[in-house]
Scaffold this motif. Structure first.
Motif, PDB file in Angstrom:
ATOM      1  N   THR A 746       0.843  -1.185   0.000  1.00 45.74           N
ATOM      2  CA  THR A 746       0.000   0.000   0.000  1.00 45.74           C
ATOM      3  C   THR A 746       0.883   1.242   0.000  1.00 45.74           C
ATOM      4  O   THR A 746       1.940   1.266   0.640  1.00 45.74           O
ATOM      5  CB  THR A 746      -0.930   0.010   1.224  1.00 45.74           C
ATOM      6  N   VAL A 750      -3.541   3.694  -1.708  1.00 43.99           N
ATOM      7  CA  VAL A 750      -3.934   2.707  -2.703  1.00 43.99           C
ATOM      8  C   VAL A 750      -3.138   1.436  -2.441  1.00 43.99           C
ATOM      9  O   VAL A 750      -1.924   1.495  -2.228  1.00 43.99           O
ATOM     10  CB  VAL A 750      -3.687   3.213  -4.134  1.00 43.99           C
ATOM     11  N   ALA A 788      -8.757   1.584  -2.402  1.00 44.98           N
ATOM     12  CA  ALA A 788      -8.288   2.964  -2.581  1.00 44.98           C
ATOM     13  C   ALA A 788      -8.927   3.831  -1.511  1.00 44.98           C
ATOM     14  O   ALA A 788     -10.158   3.886  -1.397  1.00 44.98           O
ATOM     15  CB  ALA A 788      -8.640   3.481  -3.972  1.00 44.98           C
ATOM     16  N   GLN A 793      -6.233  11.002  -1.779  1.00 47.29           N
ATOM     17  CA  GLN A 793      -5.939  11.488  -3.128  1.00 47.29           C
ATOM     18  C   GLN A 793      -6.181  12.994  -3.162  1.00 47.29           C
ATOM     19  O   GLN A 793      -7.312  13.458  -3.236  1.00 47.29           O
ATOM     20  CB  GLN A 793      -6.801  10.760  -4.156  1.00 47.29           C
ATOM     21  N   ARG A 807     -13.414   5.036   1.450  1.00 50.88           N
ATOM     22  CA  ARG A 807     -12.564   3.967   0.925  1.00 50.88           C
ATOM     23  C   ARG A 807     -13.414   3.014   0.093  1.00 50.88           C
ATOM     24  O   ARG A 807     -14.513   2.620   0.495  1.00 50.88           O
ATOM     25  CB  ARG A 807     -11.886   3.185   2.050  1.00 50.88           C
TER      26      ARG A 807
END
Length: 854
Positions: A746, A750, A788, A793, A807
């Motif tokens: 990870t 991600v 993810a 992000q 998530r």
């Protein structure tokens, strides 16, 4: 650059769930939203992104005190890398690491180094609330009043956390036929000694019929009616679970917890058509109604725990008191079809109610000192009252049973240090401790049962630890095993090892009042290696031998040897065809096993992109400070103030600033760092290789090798060798080798995880003289999960702030759609071992969407 750094820090606080959920009240919030006044001599502010390690005590917060350190320790980054939702899910994922050769049940679970009333108290907590997980060997269970056949897992929670967690999950086999659904909502708030949690979960599973898989048609009495559309491979089921807990300190040294759960489960299986129905023309009988077997279970639990960190005579002693009440109501209804005249037989019914109340007290502490350390002890005293009432209606007759059991028990464990490197006592021996334990139970219906054991804990030098233990225990059957209602299940398909044929028969389950207590002798030799302090690698090997006399076991497969030992359990017609089997539990004369389980666990930190940006920002800040000092200018403090959501003069800027809130005050004399807001001392901040933002590469592999697995059914009956041609169940003999491996990576939220399970092939001899054979092929399955964390992000959250804390996970179980292949001596597949009967689901895809609201 200053503006970019401040923006990055604020955005980082907004998108990282682990950072955002651990909050403390800001000065503005404490003053009712008014600008806070500057406090004189205020403590210096912490930098939540520091990589410095803070040592605040001789051992981490919430650690298990004793002479045996954790074999495996997981920090926040390790836990995030598993990408699971709850404590229960994490424990399932850690099954290879927490498995024990001495027992097959769930490990002993502690919370912050303390006992809990039951696993229900913490099972639904989100993993983001966990600060650390410690996995310890079975010998540690003795120090908390448990038996030494379960490993110990200690969950340490963060000091501050609050979130509402929601999750939607759906799945289906790639071959279609049925689906699964799960909806869950969890609310949790932790503020140091106070914890409030409420969790509601619903799970549903639709039916899967034999006709929806590649299963050969089955007929009754040659009527031409295919049974497949009227038999379920997977029964439809529903499960609703409500679980709540509340914890707080009653005083500075005493904590209390109350936990309550309510669960309702129901299912209904289709068992095919009755014989007279299949014999009748469909034009006359209409659409035939299949036989059903339905069940409904209601489970209620209430638990409470008191934990104290000192006693009036000594602050080195700790104590705990747990109380539990459990009530289980179960109802089953099984259709029986028609009699020879075509009249409907009344359905068999079974009702049972179980009530259990238990109280348990534990005292732990040092008795006296020796040169090598303290002689410590753990004394447990407990008692329980249980009742089991059942009613069975079978063949038109009603049978009632009522059992009660009162238990008084006590257990004492003593650890005696012999050598110590740190204290320079017999230093060439390293660290050496011996322990002894004894437990006594008095059961109102079974008399007095005892357990004794002793062991050695030896670390000749730091990377190596040897553990050895010997245990002799007596265990009584449960009240359910003794008095469960008799349940008859018609149209059950089994393999008759005596004739080598798959047959449809009636099976009987329930309690057996003739069961006796079993006696168990277990020896364990364990080795732990940590080759390097700089590498998170642990290697473990356990050799376990056990001998069980009067072994309490479920009724084994219908082999010729089993039928010869228990002839009254089998009913055959005049032609020798099997008609029914009584599958109630039995006592085997003796069960002997020898096995070696070894493996390793490796975790490698990966620096995330966010960490690199934070490091660059920190380097730029230090450069600006150095330049300002060289030029004799004021130090640039604005960026640091804005990092914590404060404006000039310590005031919070308009718009709310950082989601961290104000940094917590550092105790006088403490070094910078401390793990960031809500973190515990002794751990790195959010940056660095062990921070919450760090990525992980993880590997684990465990191999179990069985050297011996033999069952002596009765005196005068040949011994069953499960490694060499015999079987005690319908799944074949005992595979000599089993492998459980996991790998995952990870980074930046991600990740991907891959699991692999494999077992070697076995063979079972069949027929009256063992002239035939069934071959069970080896089986290996891969499971894949990709996920993810959308909140990590940055660009995505800038455009869609509502994605913070979200998530998405996609899982594929049994990627290769592998099923075990079973063949007879001719190479043909017996009807009962068709691949789709052994594993109806096969490859399945699951999609999960989870969101935390802070």
């Amino acid at each position: 650059m200053k503006r970019l750094g401040t923006t990055l820090a604020g955005l980082l606080a907004g998108v990282s769930p682990l950072a955002a959920q651990a909050q403390t009240a800001t000065p503005a919030a404490q003053s009712g939203g008014r600008p806070a006044q500057t406090q004189p001599a205020a403590p210096a502010q912490e930098d939540p992104y520091t990589d410095e390690i803070v040592v605040t005590a001789s051992e981490p917060r919430g650690a298990v005190k004793g002479d045996i350190p954790p074999e495996i320790q997981l920090n926040q980054a390790d836990i995030r890398a598993y990408a699971v939702s709850s404590v229960a899910d994490l424990l399932t994922e850690l099954a290879p690491q927490t498995g024990s050769g001495r027992g097959s049940g769930r490990p002993v679970v502690l919370l912050n180094g303390r006992r809990i009333s039951s696993f229900a108290e913490i099972r639904d907590l989100p993993t983001e609330a966990i600060e650390r997980v410690d996995i310890l060997p079975e010998e540690v269970a003795l120090k908390f009043g448990y038996s030494a056949d379960q490993r110990v897992v200690n969950f340490v929670l963060r000091e501050r956390f609050r979130a509402l967690t929601t999750e939607l999950q759906g799945g289906a086999p790639t071959e279609g036929g049925n689906s699964t659904q799960q909806v869950q909502a969890d609310i949790l708030k932790i503020n140091r000694d106070r914890r409030v949690n409420l969790d509601v979960k619903y799970q549903g599973n639709s039916a899967l019929l034999e006709s929806e898989r590649n299963v050969l048609p089955t007929f009754n009495d040659g009527s031409g009616v295919n049974q497949a559309p009227y038999r379920t491979l997977v029964a439809p089921s529903q499960d609703l679970n409500i679980n709540g807990s509340y914890a707080r300190n009653l005083s500075e040294k005493v904590g209390a917890t109350v936990n309550g759960t309510l669960e309702v489960q129901q299912s209904e299986a289709l068992r095919g058509l009755a014989v007279s129905q299949t014999a009748a023309p469909l034009a006359l009988s209409g659409d035939p109604s299949p036989l059903t077997a339905s069940s409904r279970t209601i489970t209620a639990h209430l638990g409470t725990t008191l934990n104290g960190d000192e006693l009036p005579f000594s602050n080195a002693w700790s104590w705990s008191l747990t109380g539990n009440y459990d009530r289980v109501e179960s109802k089953t209804i099984t259709d029986r079809g028609f009699d020879s005249l075509g009249a409907a037989r009344p359905a068999d019914r079974g009702n049972s109610t179980s009530n259990v109340g238990a109280v348990d007290a534990l005292l732990r502490g040092p008795l006296f000192k020796l040169p090598a350390g303290d002689v410590s002890t753990a004394l447990r005293i407990g008692g329980s009252v249980s009742g089991f009432d059942s009613t069975a209606f079978r063949n038109g007759l009603t049978t009632d049973a009522s059992l009660s059991r009162n238990i008084a028990s006590t257990q004492l464990n003593i650890d005696l240090p012999i050598a110590s490197r740190r204290r320079d006592v017999l230093q060439p021996l390293g660290d050496l401790t011996i322990n002894g334990n004894v437990a006594v139970q008095h059961l109102s219906d079974f008399g007095t049962l005892t357990t004794t054991g002793y062991g050695v804990n030896w670390s000749p030098f730091k990377p190596v630890r040897l553990l050895a233990s010997w245990t002799d225990a007596e265990d009584a059957p449960t009240t359910t095993q003794l008095g469960g209602p008799l349940i008859t299940s018609p149209n059950t398909r089994v393999f008759d090892y005596r004739t080598g044929q798959t047959v449809t028969i009636t099976t009987i389950t329930g309690g057996n009042p003739a069961l006796q207590a079993e006696k168990r002798h277990v020896m364990k030799l364990g080795l732990e290696l940590r080759p390097s302090e700089k590498t998170d690698l642990s290697i473990r090997a356990d050799y376990v031998t056990s001998r069980i006399r009067n072994d309490i076991a479920t009724f084994p497969a219908a082999t010729a040897a089993i039928e010869a030992a228990f002839p009254d359990r089998f009913v055959r017609d005049p032609d020798g065809d099997l008609v029914s089997i009584d599958n109630r539990a039995v006592n085997f004369a003796e069960n002997n096993t020898k096995q070696l389980r070894w493996g390793f666990n490796l975790s490698i930190p990966i620096k995330s992109s966010l960490e690199k940006k934070i490091a660059a920002m920190r380097a730029q800040r230090e450069k600006e400070r150095a330049d300002a000092i060289a030029a004799g200018k004021p130090l640039p403090a604005e960026g640091q103030a804005r990092l914590f959501g404060q404006g000039q003069n310590g005031q919070r800027p308009p718009g709310g600033g950082s989601l961290f809130g104000a940094p917590p005050a550092r105790p006088a004399g403490a070094a910078p760092g401390g793990g960031g807001p809500g973190g515990g001392g002794g751990f790195r901040g959010r940056g660095g290789p062990n921070g919450a933002l760090a990525g992980r590469m993880q590997f684990s592999l465990y191999h179990t090798w069985y050297f011996k697995n033999q069952i002596k059914i009765r005196d005068g009956v040949p011994i069953l060798d499960l490694l060499n041609g015999d079987a005690a169940g319908n799944a074949g003999g005992q595979p000599a080798h089993q492998i459980d491996a996991q790998a995952g990576i990870t980074k930046d939220g991600v990740g991907v995880r891959l699991g692999f399970k494999w077992q070697s092939s076995t063979s079972v001899f069949t027929g009256l003289n063992n002239t035939n054979r069934l071959d069970f092929g080896d089986l290996g399955t891969f499971n894949l999960r990709v996920f993810a964390d959308l909140g990590r992000q940055i660009k995505l959250v800038r455009a869609h702030p509502w994605l913070r804390g979200t998530r998405v996970s996609l899982g594929v179980s049994n990627i290769l759609n592998t099923r075990q292949r079973v063949t007879d001596q001719t190479g043909a597949v017996p009807l009962n071992y068709q691949p789709d009967l052994l594993d109806p689901t096969g490859r399945a895809v699951t999609l999960s969407i989870r969101k935390l609201f802070f």
